[in-house]
Design an enzyme around this catalytic site. Structure first.
Site, PDB file in Angstrom:
ATOM      1  N   ASN A  68      -2.669   2.225   5.805  1.00 16.48           N
ATOM      2  CA  ASN A  68      -1.838   0.991   5.164  1.00 16.48           C
ATOM      3  C   ASN A  68      -0.518   0.665   6.624  1.00 16.48           C
ATOM      4  OD1 ASN A  68       0.854   0.030   4.551  1.00 16.48           O
ATOM      5  ND2 ASN A  68       2.450   1.577   4.297  1.00 16.48           N
ATOM      6  N   GLY A  69      -1.393  -1.129   6.421  1.00 18.15           N
ATOM      7  CA  GLY A  69      -0.526  -1.342   7.442  1.00 18.15           C
ATOM      8  C   GLY A  69      -1.837  -2.362   7.949  1.00 18.15           C
TER       9      GLY A  69
ATOM     10  N   LYS B 131      14.756 -14.283  -8.484  1.00 18.32           N
ATOM     11  CA  LYS B 131      14.620 -13.770  -9.145  1.00 18.32           C
ATOM     12  C   LYS B 131      13.215 -13.669 -10.608  1.00 18.32           C
ATOM     13  CE  LYS B 131      14.859 -10.747  -7.940  1.00 18.32           C
ATOM     14  NZ  LYS B 131      15.255  -9.894  -6.577  1.00 18.32           N
TER      15      LYS B 131
ATOM     16  N   ARG C  87       4.797   0.004  -4.667  1.00 20.19           N
ATOM     17  CA  ARG C  87       3.830  -0.167  -2.956  1.00 20.19           C
ATOM     18  C   ARG C  87       2.806  -1.490  -3.321  1.00 20.19           C
ATOM     19  NH1 ARG C  87       7.101   2.481   1.330  1.00 20.19           N
ATOM     20  NH2 ARG C  87       5.286   1.201   2.456  1.00 20.19           N
TER      21      ARG C  87
ATOM     22  N   GLU D 180      10.212 -15.218  -9.187  1.00 19.07           N
ATOM     23  CA  GLU D 180       9.333 -14.346  -9.009  1.00 19.07           C
ATOM     24  C   GLU D 180       8.623 -13.110 -10.716  1.00 19.07           C
ATOM     25  OE1 GLU D 180      10.555 -10.735  -6.381  1.00 19.07           O
ATOM     26  OE2 GLU D 180      12.289 -11.070  -6.886  1.00 19.07           O
TER      27      GLU D 180
ATOM     28  N   CYS E  29       1.310  -1.703  -0.150  1.00 21.15           N
ATOM     29  CA  CYS E  29      -0.232   0.008   0.158  1.00 21.15           C
ATOM     30  C   CYS E  29       0.843   1.142   0.344  1.00 21.15           C
ATOM     31  CB  CYS E  29      -0.742   0.037   1.163  1.00 21.15           C
ATOM     32  SG  CYS E  29      -1.828  -1.480   0.925  1.00 21.15           S
TER      33      CYS E  29
ATOM     34  N   HIS F 114      20.506 -36.103  -4.101  1.00 24.84           N
ATOM     35  CA  HIS F 114      20.022 -36.421  -3.290  1.00 24.84           C
ATOM     36  C   HIS F 114      18.820 -35.890  -3.673  1.00 24.84           C
ATOM     37  CE1 HIS F 114      23.876 -37.183  -0.795  1.00 24.84           C
ATOM     38  NE2 HIS F 114      24.272 -36.114  -1.252  1.00 24.84           N
TER      39      HIS F 114
ATOM     40  N   LYS G  59       6.605  -4.531  -3.107  1.00 25.31           N
ATOM     41  CA  LYS G  59       8.178  -4.041  -3.007  1.00 25.31           C
ATOM     42  C   LYS G  59       8.209  -4.363  -1.045  1.00 25.31           C
ATOM     43  CE  LYS G  59      12.124  -2.230  -4.324  1.00 25.31           C
ATOM     44  NZ  LYS G  59      12.680  -3.653  -4.303  1.00 25.31           N
TER      45      LYS G  59
ATOM     46  N   GLU H 200      19.666 -16.136  -5.257  1.00 26.95           N
ATOM     47  CA  GLU H 200      18.696 -15.154  -5.870  1.00 26.95           C
ATOM     48  C   GLU H 200      19.003 -14.822  -7.242  1.00 26.95           C
ATOM     49  OE1 GLU H 200      18.036 -12.677  -4.489  1.00 26.95           O
ATOM     50  OE2 GLU H 200      18.610 -10.830  -6.317  1.00 26.95           O
TER      51      GLU H 200
ATOM     52  N   TRP I  73      -2.330  -2.889  -1.407  1.00 24.63           N
ATOM     53  CA  TRP I  73      -2.313  -4.765  -1.733  1.00 24.63           C
ATOM     54  C   TRP I  73      -2.865  -4.970  -0.827  1.00 24.63           C
ATOM     55  CZ3 TRP I  73       1.102  -8.594   1.174  1.00 24.63           C
ATOM     56  CH2 TRP I  73       0.910  -9.175   0.712  1.00 24.63           C
TER      57      TRP I  73
HETATM   58  C1  G6P Z   1       9.356  -7.946  -0.374  1.00 24.99           C
HETATM   59  C2  G6P Z   1      10.506  -7.639  -1.567  1.00 24.99           C
HETATM   60  C3  G6P Z   1      11.852  -8.529  -1.849  1.00 24.99           C
HETATM   61  C4  G6P Z   1      12.492  -7.673  -0.628  1.00 24.99           C
HETATM   62  C5  G6P Z   1      11.824  -8.528   0.654  1.00 24.99           C
HETATM   63  C6  G6P Z   1      12.482  -8.161   1.451  1.00 24.99           C
HETATM   64  O1  G6P Z   1       9.407  -9.544  -0.550  1.00 24.99           O
HETATM   65  O2  G6P Z   1       9.640  -8.372  -3.520  1.00 24.99           O
HETATM   66  O3  G6P Z   1      12.052  -7.584  -3.060  1.00 24.99           O
HETATM   67  O4  G6P Z   1      13.331  -8.650  -0.886  1.00 24.99           O
HETATM   68  O5  G6P Z   1      10.999  -7.811   0.379  1.00 24.99           O
HETATM   69  O6  G6P Z   1      12.360  -6.568   2.177  1.00 24.99           O
HETATM   70  P1  G6P Z   1      12.886  -5.434   2.761  1.00 24.99           P
HETATM   71  O7  G6P Z   1      13.327  -3.998   1.907  1.00 24.99           O
HETATM   72  O8  G6P Z   1      13.434  -5.727   3.519  1.00 24.99           O
HETATM   73  O9  G6P Z   1      14.745  -5.826   2.206  1.00 24.99           O
END
Ligand code: G6P
Length: 577
Positions: A100-101, A455, A27, A458, A2, A474, A572, A451, A74
């Site tokens: 937001n929250g 990526k 957001r 997602e 949000c 395994h 995000k 990572e 969101w």
């Molecule tokens: C969300 C985002 C990710 C991020 C994660 C942790 O899931 O989509 O891209 O890595 O939060 O966020 P932070 O702000 O704590 O790095």
């Protein structure tokens, strides 16, 4: 999770807010809404869908008035639908707000308000705040009602509210959700983050936990929850407006991948002196993070373990179930946003130990809970999938462990890898229709495989997993059949010979091998290969490996018709546990 924005000034509020919402959309982007006051009436337009789509179809900018607020959602409480979209009003449509929250005690409050006769139009937790305010203003001023209502809320909030009558003011508050005031000339703004307000001002006041503020055209006043006036520091940023734009790239993500060659130097310039001291002073290091930042955490744990330190990376949301920090523990939290609820919760749980935060966000919640903060300086990241903030985290982490001279040519290495984009574009079509993709690496390159896999899944919606190469046999080898892609991160370092064996195992089962390597024997065994520079210090391979894999995920995503900047169901900044 949000985005909210408020404006009071002399410009057309609907225009300012719609523009701001576009910058906040990363957001949250399942629904959007706006409320503007014109005289003594509140005009509200909202619906499910993305900002561009909904603001055009409902013609947001046709609303007149110079004070208003907006929200991009969101969903947490309640389905994605028009009724649950913000802003939310009280029974009489005389108070409107965006939130937001998460209000944890909303069920109890809703029952209480329903008993008093309040009628609810949505399933959201946020709407109860409007009704609490409505109840309060029967006997109090709006500010008094705002303060007493906030005291009743459990959970997290960033709120912007206004009334249809009385003075034209915005009432804002924050607790565990970010909110920044933008100080303009004859106009005031507030938003979940700075880029949404950059067009209007470069002077900001990040609110602190529990702060309440009242904004009018002439200025702002900040109060504690008890109503006492408090002073907060103003900050000035020197970011240009273009920092939150695509800069000629089709997506923010591609811009941010390319920007890594610049921001890596900013991150390398960060001051890690105090952080290093804290690490030296502690015998046990618990590293706590989520998502991409957790992979940076795994890298830090690997590097510290190599120096003989006892270090372990933990998934933030699980920390309180598995760890037993004590006073000899140093907690290192890594978080781009500085607002991730899982991380904040872990920090509160570890109340006995010292905390070092690595974050990109000045004044964020983690900075208040930490004893020491290292700022990554990677500038705002708009794409939901973290890219430049990951390499920035790595830069800070490497600087905590290695002398700076060792890291001096990182920007050049990243530039070299960015030059592989054309080759990567040619490989991307071979992955577009796959159902599963596997990534393997060994040693210090394993966090990069994790990572890269995150990526990839997602933003392409293709299932992917990453393993230390030795683990394939395994279990996962049973999934490697004809044409299943196995992406091998194989720089010529100590991991190479063992990884070569894992590559052969996958190949023998029909796997299609894509390698990133500077070793000819690996290259010769591969169906596709992306070259790594030959003469770099092996400690820097993680930086060289991640860049082409970010680009690969990006191009496969685009080929599949997905918007990589806004992958479905994700946000995000995740401010709920
Ligand atoms: C969300 C985002 C990710 C991020 C994660 C942790 O899931 O989509 O891209 O890595 O939060 O966020 P932070 O702000 O704590 O790095």
């Amino acid at each position: 999770m949000c985005g909210i924005i408020g404006y009071v000034g002399s410009q057309k509020a609907s225009h300012v807010i719609t523009e701001g919402l576009k910058r906040l959309e990363y957001r949250g982007y399942d629904s959007v809404g706006i409320a503007v006051r014109d005289g003594n009436s509140l005009n509200v337009k909202k619906d499910k869908g993305m900002v561009e789509e909904v603001s055009n179809s409902l013609d947001f900018v046709s609303i007149g008035g110079t004070i208003g607020l907006g929200h991009t959602r969101w969903a947490t409480h309640g389905a994605v639908c028009k009724a649950n979209s913000h802003p939310h009003a009280d029974c009489k449509n005389s108070i409107i707000l965006a939130h937001n929250g998460v209000i944890e005690n909303f069920v109890e409050l809703k029952h209480e308000l329903e008993k008093k006769g309040h009628k609810f139009a949505s399933e959201t937790d946020s709407e109860i705040i409007a009704h609490l305010l409505e109840d309060g203003i029967k006997s109090k001023t709006m500010l008094e009602s705002f303060l007493s209502s906030l005291k009743r809320l459990e959970g997290s909030y960033a709120i912007v509210a206004m009334t249809s009558a009385g003075e034209e003011k915005l009432f804002v508050a924050r607790r565990n959700s970010p909110l920044v005031i933008g100080v303009g000339k004859g106009e005031m703004l507030c938003a979940s983050d700075i880029p949404a307000m950059l067009k209007h001002t470069k002077t900001f006041v990040p609110l602190e936990e529990g702060d309440v503020a009242v904004l009018s055209r002439d200025g702002y006043n900040i109060y504690s929850l008890e109503g006492a006036e408090v002073t907060r520091k103003q900050i000035t940023v020197d970011w240009g407006l273009d920092i939150a734009q695509k800069g000629g790239y089709p997506h923010f993500m591609l811009r941010e991948i390319n920007d890594q060659k610049h921001f890596i130097n900013e991150s390398l310039a960060s001051d890690v002196t105090e952080g290093k001291k804290l690490i030296d002073q502690h015998s046990r290091i618990d590293i706590v993070a989520a998502g991409t930042s957790y992979h940076a955490g795994l890298m830090l744990s690997y590097l510290l373990s190599q120096t003989g330190k006892s270090a372990q990376a933990f998934i933030a949301s699980d920390y309180s179930f598995v760890a037993k920090p004590n006073k000899d523990t140093l907690m290192v939290v890594i978080t781009q946003s500085g607002e991730t609820a899982d991380v904040l919760q872990a920090m509160r749980f570890a109340d006995k130990c010292k905390k070092l935060a690595i974050t990109n966000t000045v004044g964020s919640s983690v900075t208040r809970l930490a004893d020491c903060t290292i700022l990554m300086n990677s500038g705002p990241e708009i794409g939901v999938a973290a890219t430049k903030t990951f390499t920035s985290q790595l830069a800070v982490i490497f600087k905590l462990v290695f002398p700076k001279e060792k890291l001096s040519n990182l920007s050049q290495i990243i530039s070299q890898m960015l030059e592989q984009e054309d080759a990567i574009k040619k490989i991307a079509p071979t992955l577009v229709a796959k159902e599963n993709v596997f990534f393997i690496a060994r040693g210090g390159n394993v966090p990069i495989a994790y990572e890269a896999s995150l990526k990839f899944k997602e933003i392409t919606y293709i299932h992917s997993e990453a393993y230390p190469g030795g683990e394939l046999k395994h279990g996962t080898l049973s999934l490697i059949t004809n044409g299943v892609p196995v992406i091998v991160l194989a720089p010529s370092d100590a991991t190479l010979s063992k990884l070569f064996g894992n590559l052969k195992e996958a190949k023998a089962r029909g796997g299609t091998i894509l390698s990133i390597t500077n070793d000819d024997s690996i290259k010769n065994e591969s169906d596709f290969s992306i070259p790594l520079p030959k003469n770099i210090d092996p400690i820097l391979y993680p930086f060289a490996l991640i860049v082409p894999l970010q680009l690969l995920a990006y191009h496969v995503s685009v080929l599949r018709g997905i918007n990589p900047d806004r992958p479905r169901n994700l946000a995000k900044s995740v401010t709920v546990e």
